[in-house]
Motif scaffolding. Structure first.
Motif, PDB file in Angstrom:
ATOM      1  N   PRO A  29       0.858  -1.197   0.021  1.00 13.31           N
ATOM      2  CA  PRO A  29       0.040   0.107   0.034  1.00 13.31           C
ATOM      3  C   PRO A  29       0.741   1.281   0.045  1.00 13.31           C
ATOM      4  CG  PRO A  29      -0.665  -1.486   1.694  1.00 13.31           C
ATOM      5  CD  PRO A  29       0.585  -2.055   1.246  1.00 13.31           C
ATOM      6  N   ASP A  48      -9.389   5.332   5.896  1.00 11.20           N
ATOM      7  CA  ASP A  48     -10.012   4.289   5.157  1.00 11.20           C
ATOM      8  C   ASP A  48      -9.181   2.984   4.986  1.00 11.20           C
ATOM      9  OD1 ASP A  48     -12.147   5.851   4.490  1.00 11.20           O
ATOM     10  OD2 ASP A  48     -11.147   6.854   2.815  1.00 11.20           O
ATOM     11  N   GLY A  51     -11.199  -3.342   2.564  1.00 15.73           N
ATOM     12  CA  GLY A  51     -10.613  -4.951   2.295  1.00 15.73           C
ATOM     13  C   GLY A  51      -9.562  -5.569   3.447  1.00 15.73           C
ATOM     14  N   ARG A  72      -3.836  -6.024   4.592  1.00 12.97           N
ATOM     15  CA  ARG A  72      -4.456  -6.528   3.606  1.00 12.97           C
ATOM     16  C   ARG A  72      -3.777  -7.688   2.896  1.00 12.97           C
ATOM     17  NH1 ARG A  72      -6.504  -3.375  -1.424  1.00 12.97           N
ATOM     18  NH2 ARG A  72      -7.499  -1.778   0.217  1.00 12.97           N
ATOM     19  N   TRP A  82      -3.704 -12.840 -14.505  1.00  8.10           N
ATOM     20  CA  TRP A  82      -3.814 -11.491 -14.314  1.00  8.10           C
ATOM     21  C   TRP A  82      -4.364 -10.830 -15.540  1.00  8.10           C
ATOM     22  CZ3 TRP A  82      -5.260 -10.028  -9.783  1.00  8.10           C
ATOM     23  CH2 TRP A  82      -4.921 -10.852  -8.517  1.00  8.10           C
ATOM     24  N   THR A  84      -5.648  -7.253 -14.907  1.00  9.43           N
ATOM     25  CA  THR A  84      -5.306  -6.207 -14.243  1.00  9.43           C
ATOM     26  C   THR A  84      -5.249  -6.309 -12.833  1.00  9.43           C
ATOM     27  OG1 THR A  84      -6.768  -4.821 -15.967  1.00  9.43           O
ATOM     28  CG2 THR A  84      -6.175  -3.766 -13.992  1.00  9.43           C
ATOM     29  N   SER A  85      -4.284  -5.778 -12.422  1.00 10.78           N
ATOM     30  CA  SER A  85      -4.073  -6.003 -10.609  1.00 10.78           C
ATOM     31  C   SER A  85      -3.480  -4.509 -10.154  1.00 10.78           C
ATOM     32  CB  SER A  85      -2.842  -7.020 -10.499  1.00 10.78           C
ATOM     33  OG  SER A  85      -2.531  -6.915  -9.137  1.00 10.78           O
ATOM     34  N   GLU A  86      -4.512  -3.801  -9.827  1.00 10.48           N
ATOM     35  CA  GLU A  86      -4.282  -2.484  -9.324  1.00 10.48           C
ATOM     36  C   GLU A  86      -4.545  -2.465  -7.944  1.00 10.48           C
ATOM     37  OE1 GLU A  86      -5.857  -0.238 -13.510  1.00 10.48           O
ATOM     38  OE2 GLU A  86      -7.184   0.031 -11.619  1.00 10.48           O
ATOM     39  N   ARG A  87      -5.132  -3.365  -6.999  1.00 10.31           N
ATOM     40  CA  ARG A  87      -5.153  -3.267  -5.629  1.00 10.31           C
ATOM     41  C   ARG A  87      -4.004  -3.669  -4.761  1.00 10.31           C
ATOM     42  NH1 ARG A  87      -9.521  -6.847  -3.885  1.00 10.31           N
ATOM     43  NH2 ARG A  87      -9.737  -5.562  -2.323  1.00 10.31           N
ATOM     44  N   PHE A  88      -3.642  -2.629  -4.043  1.00 13.28           N
ATOM     45  CA  PHE A  88      -2.627  -2.950  -2.987  1.00 13.28           C
ATOM     46  C   PHE A  88      -2.830  -3.747  -1.868  1.00 13.28           C
ATOM     47  CE2 PHE A  88      -1.766   1.173  -5.163  1.00 13.28           C
ATOM     48  CZ  PHE A  88      -0.681   0.992  -5.785  1.00 13.28           C
ATOM     49  N   TYR A  89      -1.710  -4.772  -1.591  1.00 13.64           N
ATOM     50  CA  TYR A  89      -1.715  -5.487  -0.341  1.00 13.64           C
ATOM     51  C   TYR A  89      -0.645  -5.496   0.351  1.00 13.64           C
ATOM     52  CZ  TYR A  89      -0.055  -8.931  -3.835  1.00 13.64           C
ATOM     53  OH  TYR A  89       0.757  -9.464  -4.601  1.00 13.64           O
ATOM     54  N   TYR A  92      -0.246  -1.440   6.048  1.00 11.03           N
ATOM     55  CA  TYR A  92      -0.218  -0.035   6.093  1.00 11.03           C
ATOM     56  C   TYR A  92       0.001   0.609   7.452  1.00 11.03           C
ATOM     57  CZ  TYR A  92      -4.014  -0.523   2.354  1.00 11.03           C
ATOM     58  OH  TYR A  92      -4.712  -0.766   1.065  1.00 11.03           O
TER      59      TYR A  92
END
Length: 147
Positions: A29, A48, A51, A72, A82, A84-89, A92
Motif C-alpha cells: 500500500p 479508509d 478490504g 490486507r 491477471w 489487471t491488478s491495481e489493488r494494493f496489499y 498499512y
C-alpha cells in the motif's frame, strides 16, 4: 495533534520508483487516507482501510505516538492469469504524535465497513475552564486625578 512519519513518504516514493510494478506483482500500500478533526472535547481520526481484515487492525500509543497499522492479504496467484491488478496489499501504517493535552488512556476505536474511527479525548487538564473570581465584601473606591 501532529502527523509523525518523517521517512514514510520518502520510503513509499522510493518503493514505487524502484519496485517492480508489473501486473500481478507484489505491491504494498502506498498510503492510508485519513481525516482528523476536532469535535467538542475530543479529536476524531477516520482512516479508509477497505478490504482489510478487522483482526489485523492494530492501534497503539507508545511514548506519545499513536500508531495505526493494518494488513490486507493478497489473493493466491496460483492458476490465475491477471488481466489487471491495481489493488494494493500488504501492511498499512500511519503514525501521529499526540500532544500533552491528550488523554491517551481514553482513546477508543471502531472499525466498520472498511473505515477505522478513532476517538481521541482531550485531557481534563487541557480543557478550557472558567476561573471563578472572588470578590471582597468591602467596597473600595479609587480616585483618579489629572495632573
Amino acid at each position: 495533534m501532529l502527523r509523525f512519519d518523517p521517512f514514510g513518504d520518502v520510503d513509499t516514493l522510493a518503493r514505487g520508483l524502484l519496485g517492480a510494478q508489473q501486473t500481478g506483482s507484489t505491491r504494498t500500500p502506498r498510503f492510508m487516507p485519513m481525516d482528523l478533526y476536532k469535535l467538542d472535547d475530543h479529536y476524531v481520526l477516520t482512516a479508509d482501510l477497505p478490504g482489510v481484515d478487522p483482526g489485523s487492525v492494530d492501534l497503539n500509543v507508545d511514548n506519545g505516538v499513536l500508531t495505526v497499522s493494518a494488513q490486507r492479504t493478497a489473493h493466491s496467484d496460483e492458476g490465475v492469469q491477471w488481466l489487471t491488478s491495481e489493488r494494493f496489499y500488504g501492511t498499512y501504517r500511519r503514525q501521529l504524535t499526540l500532544g500533552d493535552g491528550i488523554d491517551a488512556a481514553g482513546i477508543s476505536a471502531r472499525y466498520d465497513n472498511g473505515v477505522l474511527s478513532v476517538t481521541i479525548p482531550v485531557a481534563e487538564k487541557a480543557k478550557p475552564r472558567r476561573i471563578a473570581i472572588e470578590h471582597s465584601d468591602s467596597q473600595q473606591s479609587i480616585e483618579a486625578t489629572t495632573g
